[in-house]
Scaffold this active site. Structure first.
Site, short mmCIF file in Angstrom:
data_model
loop_
_atom_site.label_atom_id
_atom_site.label_comp_id
_atom_site.label_asym_id
_atom_site.label_seq_id
_atom_site.Cartn_x
_atom_site.Cartn_y
_atom_site.Cartn_z
N TYR A 186 -40.44 -9.87 -36.93
CA TYR A 186 -41.39 -9.29 -35.98
C TYR A 186 -41.82 -7.89 -36.43
O TYR A 186 -43.01 -7.55 -36.43
CB TYR A 186 -40.75 -9.23 -34.60
CG TYR A 186 -41.64 -8.63 -33.54
CD1 TYR A 186 -42.64 -9.38 -32.92
CD2 TYR A 186 -41.47 -7.31 -33.13
CE1 TYR A 186 -43.45 -8.82 -31.94
CE2 TYR A 186 -42.27 -6.75 -32.16
CZ TYR A 186 -43.26 -7.51 -31.56
OH TYR A 186 -44.06 -6.94 -30.59
N SER A 214 -47.24 -2.83 -31.98
CA SER A 214 -45.96 -2.61 -31.31
C SER A 214 -45.33 -1.34 -31.86
O SER A 214 -45.65 -0.93 -32.98
CB SER A 214 -45.02 -3.79 -31.58
OG SER A 214 -43.69 -3.52 -31.18
#
Length: 254
Positions: free
Chosen positions: A151, A138
């Site tokens: 995250y 990501s």
């Protein structure tokens, strides 16, 4: 038909980027083993992909990871491409409100689950002497994001795993790369929008999209296109890399 008769294993295949990748690899002639937490979700999402092997597995449990690899090899005899895609975003909260359970769960699935996938797939690919792996990281693995520290930590870690494993297997005919998307128009972004501004999700989306130089979220199919390239022979000299696919976000000066 760039992947005709190639065996492609995809985790997190019942939705979002995983589903888009499954459809694109299928269109290119691949034989598919598709993994998600619930078989019913897979049947609903990809039941129309002819010949796909559907496998229910919890990637946070190594016994399930070992089983999905074994079932793929049992069905097709090999694994040519591994799209290591399963992941969660966890709770969107400032650090003082983060729970031990949330941090543990996000890291267990996004880092340890992905690493165990690599462990067991690499064993098989070494037997074959070839293979291509694409990890779903990501832009959160390259930047910070308020409220998403669990995250963000997990995706930073996954990029580190990506680099290290690529070096470990570079001499064996196996390539390992990662994609680093920014916001993608999937259910995960609906969750992030809701976490960011409960009851004002449309406004949250406007803010998130306004921060992207191209002015929008990515489509899952656009991320899948990059995955297909990295898994293909056209990327034969690319390994240990991680590619931003973020609508120009990486070019923004801070």
């Amino acid at each position: 038909m760039e992947f005709k008769d190639k065996v492609v294993l995809i985790t997190g295949a019942a939705g979002g980027i995983g589903l888009a990748a499954a459809r694109k690899f299928a269109a290119e002639g691949a034989k598919l083993a598709l993994v998600d937490l619930k078989r019913e979700s897979l049947e609903t999402a990809v039941g129309d992909i002819e010949g796909a092997v559907l496998i229910a597995a919890d990637v946070s449990k190594e016994v399930d990871v070992e089983a999905y690899v074994a079932k793929t090899v049992e069905a097709f005899g090999r694994i040519d491409v591994f799209v290591n895609n399963a992941g969660i975003n966890g709770d969107f909260k400032p650090i003082e409100e983060q729970s031990f359970e949330n941090y543990s769960n996000v890291l267990l699935i996004n880092v340890i689950g992905a690493a165990m996938g690599l462990k067991h797939v690499v064993k098989q690919m070494k037997v074959q002497g070839s293979g291509a792996i694409v990890n779903t990281a990501s832009n959160g693995g390259l930047l910070g994001a308020p409220g998403m520290s669990a995250y963000v930590a997990s995706k930073h870690a996954l990029i580190g795993v990506n680099k290290s494993v690529a070096l470990e297997v570079a001499s064996t005919g196996i390539r390992v790369n990662a994609v680093c998307p920014s916001g993608v128009d999937t259910q995960m972004m609906r969750s992030i929008e809701s976490n960011a501004r409960k009851g004002e999700e449309a406004e949250a989306r406007k803010q998130f999209e306004a921060a992207v130089p191209l002015g929008r979220y990515a489509e899952a199919e656009e991320i899948a296109d990059l995955m297909l390239f990295l898994a293909s022979d056209r990327a034969s000299f690319i390994t240990g890399a991680y590619y931003r696919i973020d609508g120009g976000g990486g070019a923004v000066s801070v």
